[in-house]
Write a protein that holds these residues in place. Structure first.
Motif, PDB file in Angstrom:
ATOM      1  N   ALA A   1       0.839  -1.206   0.000  1.00 46.49           N
ATOM      2  CA  ALA A   1       0.000   0.000   0.000  1.00 46.49           C
ATOM      3  C   ALA A   1       0.874   1.256   0.000  1.00 46.49           C
ATOM      4  O   ALA A   1       0.605   2.223  -0.738  1.00 46.49           O
ATOM      5  CB  ALA A   1      -0.929  -0.009   1.204  1.00 46.49           C
ATOM      6  N   TYR A   2       1.921   1.253   0.816  1.00 57.20           N
ATOM      7  CA  TYR A   2       2.837   2.396   0.886  1.00 57.20           C
ATOM      8  C   TYR A   2       3.472   2.642  -0.479  1.00 57.20           C
ATOM      9  O   TYR A   2       3.554   3.778  -0.940  1.00 57.20           O
ATOM     10  CB  TYR A   2       3.913   2.121   1.936  1.00 57.20           C
ATOM     11  CG  TYR A   2       4.832   3.292   2.196  1.00 57.20           C
ATOM     12  CD1 TYR A   2       4.561   4.195   3.218  1.00 57.20           C
ATOM     13  CD2 TYR A   2       5.980   3.501   1.421  1.00 57.20           C
ATOM     14  CE1 TYR A   2       5.398   5.277   3.469  1.00 57.20           C
ATOM     15  CE2 TYR A   2       6.818   4.568   1.656  1.00 57.20           C
ATOM     16  CZ  TYR A   2       6.526   5.450   2.686  1.00 57.20           C
ATOM     17  OH  TYR A   2       7.356   6.519   2.910  1.00 57.20           O
TER      18      TYR A   2
ATOM     19  N   SER B   1       2.305   1.763  -3.413  1.00 59.87           N
ATOM     20  CA  SER B   1       1.322   2.201  -4.416  1.00 59.87           C
ATOM     21  C   SER B   1       0.991   3.688  -4.278  1.00 59.87           C
ATOM     22  O   SER B   1       0.702   4.352  -5.264  1.00 59.87           O
ATOM     23  CB  SER B   1       0.050   1.358  -4.331  1.00 59.87           C
ATOM     24  OG  SER B   1      -0.676   1.667  -3.167  1.00 59.87           O
ATOM     25  N   VAL B   2       1.075   4.221  -3.068  1.00 59.08           N
ATOM     26  CA  VAL B   2       0.785   5.632  -2.844  1.00 59.08           C
ATOM     27  C   VAL B   2       2.023   6.503  -3.029  1.00 59.08           C
ATOM     28  O   VAL B   2       1.959   7.570  -3.628  1.00 59.08           O
ATOM     29  CB  VAL B   2       0.183   5.836  -1.425  1.00 59.08           C
ATOM     30  CG1 VAL B   2       0.077   7.309  -1.068  1.00 59.08           C
ATOM     31  CG2 VAL B   2      -1.180   5.171  -1.323  1.00 59.08           C
TER      32      VAL B   2
ATOM     33  N   GLN C   1      -3.768   7.608   3.192  1.00 61.14           N
ATOM     34  CA  GLN C   1      -5.028   7.503   2.470  1.00 61.14           C
ATOM     35  C   GLN C   1      -4.817   6.940   1.074  1.00 61.14           C
ATOM     36  O   GLN C   1      -3.785   7.156   0.454  1.00 61.14           O
ATOM     37  CB  GLN C   1      -5.677   8.886   2.334  1.00 61.14           C
ATOM     38  CG  GLN C   1      -6.000   9.541   3.642  1.00 61.14           C
ATOM     39  CD  GLN C   1      -6.572  10.943   3.439  1.00 61.14           C
ATOM     40  OE1 GLN C   1      -6.594  11.462   2.333  1.00 61.14           O
ATOM     41  NE2 GLN C   1      -7.040  11.532   4.508  1.00 61.14           N
ATOM     42  N   PHE C   2      -5.845   6.221   0.617  1.00 59.50           N
ATOM     43  CA  PHE C   2      -5.932   5.777  -0.773  1.00 59.50           C
ATOM     44  C   PHE C   2      -6.929   6.675  -1.482  1.00 59.50           C
ATOM     45  O   PHE C   2      -7.924   7.089  -0.899  1.00 59.50           O
ATOM     46  CB  PHE C   2      -6.501   4.347  -0.871  1.00 59.50           C
ATOM     47  CG  PHE C   2      -5.567   3.265  -0.461  1.00 59.50           C
ATOM     48  CD1 PHE C   2      -4.400   3.042  -1.132  1.00 59.50           C
ATOM     49  CD2 PHE C   2      -5.886   2.432   0.602  1.00 59.50           C
ATOM     50  CE1 PHE C   2      -3.547   2.025  -0.769  1.00 59.50           C
ATOM     51  CE2 PHE C   2      -5.056   1.418   0.976  1.00 59.50           C
ATOM     52  CZ  PHE C   2      -3.877   1.212   0.288  1.00 59.50           C
ATOM     53  N   TYR C   3      -6.664   6.922  -2.754  1.00 60.79           N
ATOM     54  CA  TYR C   3      -7.650   7.639  -3.561  1.00 60.79           C
ATOM     55  C   TYR C   3      -8.579   6.629  -4.210  1.00 60.79           C
ATOM     56  O   TYR C   3      -8.135   5.616  -4.758  1.00 60.79           O
ATOM     57  CB  TYR C   3      -6.966   8.483  -4.641  1.00 60.79           C
ATOM     58  CG  TYR C   3      -6.264   9.688  -4.068  1.00 60.79           C
ATOM     59  CD1 TYR C   3      -6.983  10.829  -3.723  1.00 60.79           C
ATOM     60  CD2 TYR C   3      -4.897   9.672  -3.858  1.00 60.79           C
ATOM     61  CE1 TYR C   3      -6.344  11.927  -3.174  1.00 60.79           C
ATOM     62  CE2 TYR C   3      -4.249  10.767  -3.319  1.00 60.79           C
ATOM     63  CZ  TYR C   3      -4.974  11.884  -2.973  1.00 60.79           C
ATOM     64  OH  TYR C   3      -4.348  12.964  -2.431  1.00 60.79           O
TER      65      TYR C   3
ATOM     66  N   THR D   1     -11.701  11.150  -9.668  1.00 56.41           N
ATOM     67  CA  THR D   1     -11.382  10.874  -8.262  1.00 56.41           C
ATOM     68  C   THR D   1     -12.651  11.062  -7.440  1.00 56.41           C
ATOM     69  O   THR D   1     -13.218  12.147  -7.384  1.00 56.41           O
ATOM     70  CB  THR D   1     -10.264  11.809  -7.752  1.00 56.41           C
ATOM     71  OG1 THR D   1      -9.138  11.661  -8.611  1.00 56.41           O
ATOM     72  CG2 THR D   1      -9.882  11.465  -6.337  1.00 56.41           C
TER      73      THR D   1
ATOM     74  N   THR E   1     -11.357   9.705  -0.851  1.00 49.94           N
ATOM     75  CA  THR E   1     -10.247   8.988  -0.229  1.00 49.94           C
ATOM     76  C   THR E   1     -10.779   8.074   0.874  1.00 49.94           C
ATOM     77  O   THR E   1     -11.882   8.274   1.378  1.00 49.94           O
ATOM     78  CB  THR E   1      -9.221   9.959   0.397  1.00 49.94           C
ATOM     79  OG1 THR E   1      -9.873  10.747   1.393  1.00 49.94           O
ATOM     80  CG2 THR E   1      -8.589  10.844  -0.644  1.00 49.94           C
TER      81      THR E   1
ATOM     82  N   VAL F   1      -6.037   4.145   5.084  1.00 51.65           N
ATOM     83  CA  VAL F   1      -5.396   2.831   4.985  1.00 51.65           C
ATOM     84  C   VAL F   1      -5.852   1.949   6.144  1.00 51.65           C
ATOM     85  O   VAL F   1      -6.160   0.777   5.972  1.00 51.65           O
ATOM     86  CB  VAL F   1      -3.854   2.983   4.993  1.00 51.65           C
ATOM     87  CG1 VAL F   1      -3.171   1.643   5.101  1.00 51.65           C
ATOM     88  CG2 VAL F   1      -3.400   3.725   3.749  1.00 51.65           C
TER      89      VAL F   1
ATOM     90  N   SER G   1      -9.253   0.561   5.443  1.00 46.25           N
ATOM     91  CA  SER G   1      -9.414  -0.361   4.323  1.00 46.25           C
ATOM     92  C   SER G   1      -8.628  -1.653   4.506  1.00 46.25           C
ATOM     93  O   SER G   1      -9.177  -2.741   4.376  1.00 46.25           O
ATOM     94  CB  SER G   1      -9.004   0.318   3.014  1.00 46.25           C
ATOM     95  OG  SER G   1      -7.653   0.693   3.065  1.00 46.25           O
TER      96      SER G   1
END
Length: 197
Positions: free
Chosen positions: A56-57, A59-60, A79-81, A105, A108, A111, A114
């Motif tokens: 996740a880290y 990917s952001v 946060q993820f978008y 978009t 958000t 993390v 989710s």
């Protein structure tokens, strides 16, 4: 009492003592194997959580991290978008396809909500993410992240490993990756696979 009877009684006690000794050794080895299996399962679960956080880290932020503080802060407040992609394909007059994509978009999501939701990980604590479960030394997982050159291309890689293995047979000197301490990732290959898989 005659000698035969005395020898029989001595052999009886010796055989009972030997049976007790062997039985207790077998029982202890079974208990140790069960304890090691249980503890390694907990370590694998924690490594899987760390792997999800690292992916996740990456990917952001575009790269992995070797800093526990940054990873924990990301898990707590990152946060993820949420995006919606719509692909439009139009056939041109001369038969070729033209493709354009609309990206919208939507918002958000945290993390922590989710990936590490209470439903999925009911006892999750961010501050314990780096701690090796069951370690008597209060050890933390080792974590390394960097860029490597693969055929002229810079690629991000990560490796996280158990610094205090409960299984005495696991050590860094072993040739086989599956006999080394539990870990995921690699310093030389593009992978996030664990050596238990």
């Amino acid at each position: 009492m005659d000698k035969t009877r005395i020898i029989a009684i001595v052999f009886l006690f010796v055989s009972l003592g030997l049976a007790y000794f062997l039985g207790s050794r077998i029982y202890k080895s079974i208990n140790d194997a069960n304890r090691i299996e249980t503890m390694e399962k907990r370590v694998i679960d924690k490594l899987s959580m760390i792997r999800e956080a690292q992916i996740a880290y990456q990917s952001v932020n575009g790269k992995y991290t070797s800093d526990w503080g940054k990873l924990k802060a990301f898990v707590d407040s990152g946060q993820f978008y949420l995006v919606d992609k719509i692909e439009h394909i139009m056939t041109m007059d001369y038969g070729a396809d033209s493709v354009y994509i609309e990206i919208d978009t939507l918002g958000t999501i945290l993390v922590k909500d989710s990936i590490f939701s209470p439903k999925r990980y009911p006892n999750f604590k961010t501050e314990d993410l780096s701690k090796v479960p069951g370690s008597t030394k209060n050890a933390e997982f080792g974590m390394w992240a960097d860029e490597i050159d693969k055929s002229g291309v810079k690629i991000d890689v990560v490796e996280v490993w158990d610094t205090d293995p409960v299984n005495p047979m696991r050590n860094e000197k072993n040739e086989s990756r599956t006999k080394k301490p539990l870990r995921f990732g690699s310093r030389t290959n593009v992978t996030t696979a664990g050596n238990w898989e």
